[in-house]
Scaffold this motif. Structure first.
Motif, PDB file in Angstrom:
ATOM      1  N   ILE A 687       0.926  -1.304  -0.062  1.00 48.57           N
ATOM      2  CA  ILE A 687      -0.087   0.068  -0.137  1.00 48.57           C
ATOM      3  C   ILE A 687       0.887   1.286  -0.059  1.00 48.57           C
ATOM      4  O   ILE A 687       0.553   2.257  -0.793  1.00 48.57           O
ATOM      5  N   ALA A 688       1.800   1.395   0.882  1.00 51.03           N
ATOM      6  CA  ALA A 688       2.891   2.481   0.831  1.00 51.03           C
ATOM      7  C   ALA A 688       3.465   2.783  -0.434  1.00 51.03           C
ATOM      8  O   ALA A 688       3.648   3.931  -0.861  1.00 51.03           O
ATOM      9  N   GLY A 689       3.885   1.739  -1.284  1.00 47.18           N
ATOM     10  CA  GLY A 689       4.464   1.769  -2.403  1.00 47.18           C
ATOM     11  C   GLY A 689       3.433   2.012  -3.577  1.00 47.18           C
ATOM     12  O   GLY A 689       3.827   2.308  -4.829  1.00 47.18           O
ATOM     13  N   GLY A 690       2.012   1.904  -3.364  1.00 49.12           N
ATOM     14  CA  GLY A 690       1.147   2.125  -4.340  1.00 49.12           C
ATOM     15  C   GLY A 690       1.072   0.978  -5.246  1.00 49.12           C
ATOM     16  O   GLY A 690       0.670   0.925  -6.617  1.00 49.12           O
ATOM     17  N   ARG A 691       1.404  -0.217  -4.815  1.00 48.59           N
ATOM     18  CA  ARG A 691       1.457  -1.407  -5.684  1.00 48.59           C
ATOM     19  C   ARG A 691       0.231  -2.471  -5.217  1.00 48.59           C
ATOM     20  O   ARG A 691       0.204  -2.819  -3.975  1.00 48.59           O
ATOM     21  N   SER A 692      -0.549  -3.113  -6.166  1.00 52.58           N
ATOM     22  CA  SER A 692      -1.439  -3.968  -5.836  1.00 52.58           C
ATOM     23  C   SER A 692      -0.654  -5.370  -5.541  1.00 52.58           C
ATOM     24  O   SER A 692       0.457  -5.362  -5.840  1.00 52.58           O
ATOM     25  N   THR A 693      -1.584  -6.348  -5.165  1.00 51.75           N
ATOM     26  CA  THR A 693      -0.902  -7.609  -4.999  1.00 51.75           C
ATOM     27  C   THR A 693      -0.647  -8.095  -6.238  1.00 51.75           C
ATOM     28  O   THR A 693       0.543  -8.900  -6.397  1.00 51.75           O
ATOM     29  N   PHE A 694      -1.059  -7.941  -7.272  1.00 51.84           N
ATOM     30  CA  PHE A 694      -0.740  -8.367  -8.664  1.00 51.84           C
ATOM     31  C   PHE A 694       0.455  -7.684  -9.100  1.00 51.84           C
ATOM     32  O   PHE A 694       1.540  -8.411  -9.725  1.00 51.84           O
ATOM     33  N   MET A 695       0.518  -6.539  -8.957  1.00 51.06           N
ATOM     34  CA  MET A 695       1.956  -5.817  -9.042  1.00 51.06           C
ATOM     35  C   MET A 695       3.064  -6.349  -8.427  1.00 51.06           C
ATOM     36  O   MET A 695       4.104  -6.485  -8.895  1.00 51.06           O
ATOM     37  N   VAL A 696       2.787  -6.549  -7.243  1.00 48.89           N
ATOM     38  CA  VAL A 696       3.890  -7.224  -6.151  1.00 48.89           C
ATOM     39  C   VAL A 696       4.175  -8.780  -6.880  1.00 48.89           C
ATOM     40  O   VAL A 696       5.633  -8.761  -7.117  1.00 48.89           O
ATOM     41  N   GLU A 697       3.320  -9.243  -7.147  1.00 46.67           N
ATOM     42  CA  GLU A 697       3.362 -10.707  -7.669  1.00 46.67           C
ATOM     43  C   GLU A 697       4.476 -10.677  -9.213  1.00 46.67           C
ATOM     44  O   GLU A 697       5.384 -11.409  -9.562  1.00 46.67           O
ATOM     45  N   MET A 698       3.794  -9.469  -9.968  1.00 46.10           N
ATOM     46  CA  MET A 698       4.733  -9.374 -11.309  1.00 46.10           C
ATOM     47  C   MET A 698       5.955  -9.055 -10.946  1.00 46.10           C
ATOM     48  O   MET A 698       6.989  -9.373 -11.720  1.00 46.10           O
ATOM     49  N   GLY A 699       6.210  -7.974  -9.895  1.00 47.16           N
ATOM     50  CA  GLY A 699       7.647  -7.731  -9.751  1.00 47.16           C
ATOM     51  C   GLY A 699       8.575  -8.906  -9.078  1.00 47.16           C
ATOM     52  O   GLY A 699       9.642  -8.854  -9.623  1.00 47.16           O
ATOM     53  N   GLU A 700       8.062  -9.654  -8.500  1.00 48.78           N
ATOM     54  CA  GLU A 700       8.785 -10.948  -7.911  1.00 48.78           C
ATOM     55  C   GLU A 700       8.979 -11.826  -9.263  1.00 48.78           C
ATOM     56  O   GLU A 700      10.151 -12.429  -9.005  1.00 48.78           O
ATOM     57  N   LEU A 701       8.002 -12.051 -10.112  1.00 44.01           N
ATOM     58  CA  LEU A 701       8.366 -12.886 -11.037  1.00 44.01           C
ATOM     59  C   LEU A 701       9.183 -12.122 -12.146  1.00 44.01           C
ATOM     60  O   LEU A 701      10.101 -13.175 -12.836  1.00 44.01           O
ATOM     61  N   ALA A 702       9.309 -11.002 -12.349  1.00 48.98           N
ATOM     62  CA  ALA A 702      10.390 -10.328 -13.220  1.00 48.98           C
ATOM     63  C   ALA A 702      11.767 -10.641 -12.440  1.00 48.98           C
ATOM     64  O   ALA A 702      12.802 -10.797 -13.375  1.00 48.98           O
ATOM     65  N   THR A 703      12.036 -10.684 -11.265  1.00 50.57           N
ATOM     66  CA  THR A 703      13.215 -10.918 -10.566  1.00 50.57           C
ATOM     67  C   THR A 703      13.749 -12.181 -11.042  1.00 50.57           C
ATOM     68  O   THR A 703      14.783 -12.353 -11.398  1.00 50.57           O
ATOM     69  N   ILE A 704      12.574 -13.290 -10.888  1.00 46.14           N
ATOM     70  CA  ILE A 704      12.923 -14.642 -11.038  1.00 46.14           C
ATOM     71  C   ILE A 704      13.456 -14.834 -12.848  1.00 46.14           C
ATOM     72  O   ILE A 704      14.477 -15.514 -12.950  1.00 46.14           O
ATOM     73  N   LEU A 705      12.679 -14.135 -13.528  1.00 46.50           N
ATOM     74  CA  LEU A 705      12.998 -14.502 -14.938  1.00 46.50           C
ATOM     75  C   LEU A 705      14.300 -13.854 -15.252  1.00 46.50           C
ATOM     76  O   LEU A 705      14.909 -14.267 -16.165  1.00 46.50           O
TER      77      LEU A 705
END
Length: 872
Positions: A687-705
């Motif tokens: 919430i503080a960073g203005g990111r939804s659950t889905f955005m957090v998930e996509m960020g973590e997936l991008a790190t993995i890829l």
């Protein structure tokens, strides 16, 4: 977040009119404008003006006023004797604290008493036991940037000092997460570092580390980050830094960090003699566990807020006997090894300890008596150790010969080497034993610290003192007999010294050689020439003895400090022994097996268990696992609560345990070296960073890829569930294909999208696993054992019912599922399902027309988004 209070504006405006003491306070506030100044006035630390108002509010103390000829100033103070607890509160509120002590005896001062800042207390440079909240390392970090990044970590309380560097911002962020510093200083050019720009800044220009609210981050003096200045400072400690460090950025970070550590000592001598080692490491030398993996796998902290700290991997492994071992175990878990030779050397030692049960238990019992000598020798070197600390050091060193003896029968190379490295430091033990009293007081300036017989001059002074006191002890009896005054008493106080007290009714019997010293309401106090002479002898001898004793103590402490490097080496050896004994104890107690470490990639586990979950359950169903290059991607299906997440995590934890050199909770295991563990196992809003659950998930997936390799282990749990079903399914499939085709990592993918089980037929190295369940009239039974193939149902409604969802909701859910199945059957038989409003045809027809499997992730997202807009 760090906050600052500079020199009070009211005082600055009328500086020349201030009293000398208030000018002194104002000067110190200006000199240490990044800190809240605690200003000693007698037995209190005082604050004034804005600092007083803040202190009174935060510390819940009384706000008073100081009034003098120049005006009235808010004032609030805390007792020096209990200052540490108040300082802790100020640190928690985000302040640095500069402690300004009186450094001159008030009786010797001709004007204002001289004061100086003797220490600056910050979250990352704590050395006081009262403020260090745990036995774990407390790091302060420094980040510099030249052509690349330089990063250094220092634990001021123990002397641990490590550094690394990289051109990759992501690598640096991962290392920061790995060490979790309490504080960081940053040099010029760091403003663009990801995670700083969005952090809220304080009036002092400080900020919190993005994603790690416990880390105080502050821009530090740019001059301290200049390479030549840093190089010169490092050379004075460790010799030419080029022999240890790989870049100018690393030199800048390490030099600035040393300068900062010296700065926090205030007016004390700058050089930190106990900093004997600076170690550079390569992040690629260790398995990388980023912040996401550390949290999701619960290595050090439970995911649940307020969860039991024992329900972590560290908690279940921690059978260590002393603080040294716990810190070492934490470090091993933070940095699992990648070198099979080093891993096997540790495993050899653990295996031998599992067989030498009696010796292992004896060593463990001896280690219980080991003090935290890393922090202890640091206090000795900083001149802050008391006589009890030296005795504690001797008690620890006394255990060393006994531990060596208990290890007489060890044979593994690692244990033999550790036994030989146990320096008994006989001369240090002997010095402390001869010099320091067996049960010394805490204060080192009030006598009874130095043992009798160590120093002839001190013994002579103490003998004079004792003889004088013995003479005085017998004076009362002698004077009663001589004067006939039975109520006569001999006493002492700090103001008038020794006296003879006679009550008023007996004053007519006072001898002529008595001289009046003090008049009380019901009595008079006298002294005699002989008493005054003895008093002078006693006081003189006592003062000289106390001064000499303190001088002797500081000499002994300095001599011990000169051996700090040897003491630290012993501490390192004891810490390693403690961890190996702990790992062997856990292995023996809970039935762990020695893993085989392989060169080729792959993980094979027989009868694996989750090391944490099995401790919290009455029973646990073991499961095997096999991931290999030819079968490297497992699609895992099954009902909720069947154990999919636990299964995936236990494979990761078994891998981590194997690579720290521990036995593993399994009947057997073969682990090919894993360079990194990635996890995408649940998300929440930022919430503080203005990111939804889905955005957090996509960020973590991008790190993995971006970061995974064919040597990595990837755990994916319900990828795509943060968006619509169609979008989520497309993303999940596209990512899975990319990990399989482009990355080649060992992957476990848990999903409720049963359509994804078709990947096993489409992808060469993919296969299906599932957790089965059986359904009867009384409900669903989860078997918790994994099998090949895909699950046939998810049993979501049954899980909802078991969780206590109202029966009306459960029945309505069943009706909706039945209706959907009927629609599906109708469409299969040629019927026409309802069309979506605004669409151009049946929903099923539109979905079937999408060739998601042959789309890139971006194409799939774009197409599905267009479809969703059309249907809406």
């Amino acid at each position: 977040m760090e906050r600052a209070l500079g020199a009070p504006e009211k005082m600055r405006e009328r500086y020349e009119d201030l009293t000398p003491m208030m000018r002194q306070y104002c000067d110190l506030c200006g000199r240490y404008d990044g800190s809240l100044v605690l200003f000693q006035v007698g037995d209190f630390y005082e604050t004034f003006c804005e600092a007083a108002e803040v202190s009174a509010r935060l510390l819940e103390i009384t706000l008073t006023k100081r009034e003098d000829s120049t005006g009235s100033y808010p004032m609030a103070g805390i007792p020096i004797d209990s200052a540490e607890s108040y300082i802790e509160t100020l640190l928690d509120a985000g302040f640095r604290v500069a402690v300004a002590d009186q450094v001159q005896d008030p009786e010797e001062a001709s004007g204002v008493v001289e004061r100086a800042v003797t220490r600056i207390v910050t979250p990352g440079t704590l050395t006081e036991d009262e403020l260090l909240r745990s036995e774990d390392n407390n790091y302060v970090a420094a980040l510099a940037r030249e052509e690349e990044y330089g990063l250094a970590f220092l634990d001021v309380s123990t002397g641990d000092f490590v550094a690394t560097g990289s051109s990759s911002e992501e690598t640096i962020r991962d290392e920061i997460s790995r060490f979790a510093p309490a504080e960081a200083i940053v040099g010029p050019g760091i403003e663009g570092f990801d995670g700083f720009d969005s952090a809220e800044r304080s009036s002092a220009g400080s900020q919190t580390w993005s994603g790690d609210s416990d880390c105080m981050v502050t821009p530090y003096d740019p001059a301290k980050f200049e390479v030549e200045s840093a190089r010169a400072l490092l050379d004075s400690y460790f010799g030419a830094p080029e022999k240890r460090l790989a870049s100018d950025a690393e030199i800048a970070a390490c030099g600035a960090l040393l300068a900062y550590a010296e700065y926090t000592r205030g007016g004390q001598e700058g050089h930190l003699d106990y900093l004997n080692h600076l170690t550079r490491y390569e992040p690629r030398e260790y398995m990388l566990l980023d912040r996401v993996a550390l949290r999701s796998l619960e290595l050090f902290e439970p995911r649940a807020v307020g969860g039991d700290a024992g329900n972590t991997l560290l908690g279940v492994l921690d059978e260590t006997a002393c603080a040294l071992g716990r810190r070492k175990l934490t470090d091993w878990l933070r940095r699992p090894l990648l070198d099979p030779v080093r891993i096997d050397a540790r495993l050899d030692a653990v295996e031998e300890w599992t067989t030498l049960v009696s010796a292992r238990e004896e060593v463990h019992d001896l280690l219980i008596d080991v003090y935290d000598v890393e922090r202890l020798i640091a206090r000795v070197s900083r001149g802050r150790a008391n006589a009890r600390d030296l005795r504690a050091l001797k008690d620890t060193l006394d255990r060393v010969p006994e531990i060596r003896e208990a290890m007489a029968d060890v044979e593994s190379d690692t244990l033999c080497s550790l036994r030989e490295d146990l320096d008994e430091l006989g001369e240090v033990r002997d010095l402390i034993d001869r010099a320091i009293a067996e049960s010394p007081p805490i204060e080192v300036t009030e006598g009874d610290v130095i043992a009798p017989g160590y120093d002839a001059d001190l013994d002579s002074l103490r003998e004079t003192e004792r003889e004088g006191k013995a003479w005085i002890d017998s004076l009362e009896r002698r004077e009663r007999e001589r004067t006939g005054i039975d109520s006569l008493k001999v006493g002492f106080n700090q103001v008038h010294g020794y006296y003879i007290e006679v009550t008023n009714p007996n004053l007519d019997q006072v001898p002529e050689n008595y001289t009046r010293r003090q008049t009380l309401k019901n009595s008079e106090r006298f002294y005699t020439p002989e008493l005054k002479e003895r008093e002078d002898e006693i006081i003189t001898a006592e003062e000289r003895a106390d001064d000499l004793e303190y001088e002797i103590f500081t000499d002994v402490r300095s001599e011990v400090a000169g051996e700090s490097e040897r003491v630290q080496a012993v501490a390192e050896t004891l810490a390693t022994l403690d961890v190996l004994v702990s790992l062997a104890t856990v292995a023996a107690k809970y039935g762990y097996a020695r893993p085989e470490i392989a060169d080729e990639p792959g993980i094979e586990i027989e009868g694996g268990r989750h090391p944490v979950v099995e401790r919290t359950q009455e029973s646990f169903v073991p499961n095997g696992a096999r991931l290999a290059p030819e079968e490297r991607l497992a699609v895992l299906t099954g009902p909720n609560m069947s154990g999919k997440s636990t299964y995936m995590r236990q494979i990761a934890l078994i891998t981590i345990l194997a690579q720290i050199g521990s036995f593993v909770p399994a009947s057997g295991a073969r682990v090919g070296i894993v360079d990194r563990v990635f996890t995408r196992v649940g998300a929440s809003d930022d919430i503080a960073g203005g990111r939804s659950t889905f955005m957090v998930e996509m960020g973590e997936l991008a790190t993995i890829l971006r970061g995974a390799s064919e040597r990595s282990l990837v755990l994916l749990d319900e990828v795509g569930r943060g968006t619509s079903t169609a979008d989520g399914l497309a993303i999940a499939r596209a990512i899975t294909e990319y990990v399989h085709d482009e990355v080649g990592a060992l992957t476990l993918f848990a999903t409720h999208h049963h359509e994804l089980t078709a990947l096993a037929a489409d992808l060469e190295s993919a296969f299906n696993l599932h957790f089965a369940a059986t359904q009867a009239e009384e409900g669903v039974t989860f078997r918790h054992d994994v099998s090949r193939g895909a699950a046939t149902a998810s049993y979501g409604i049954e899980v909802a019912r078991a969780a206590g969802v109202p029966e009306r909701v459960v029945e309505r859910s069943r009706a909706l599922v039945a209706a959907e199945e009927a629609d599906t059957e109708s469409a299969t038989d040629g019927g026409e399902p309802a069309t979506a409003s605004g669409g151009d045809g049946p929903l099923a027809e539109r979905l079937r027309s999408l060739d998601v499997a042959n789309m890139t992730p971006i194409e799939a997202l774009t197409t599905l988004d267009r479809l969703k807009r059309d249907l809406d």
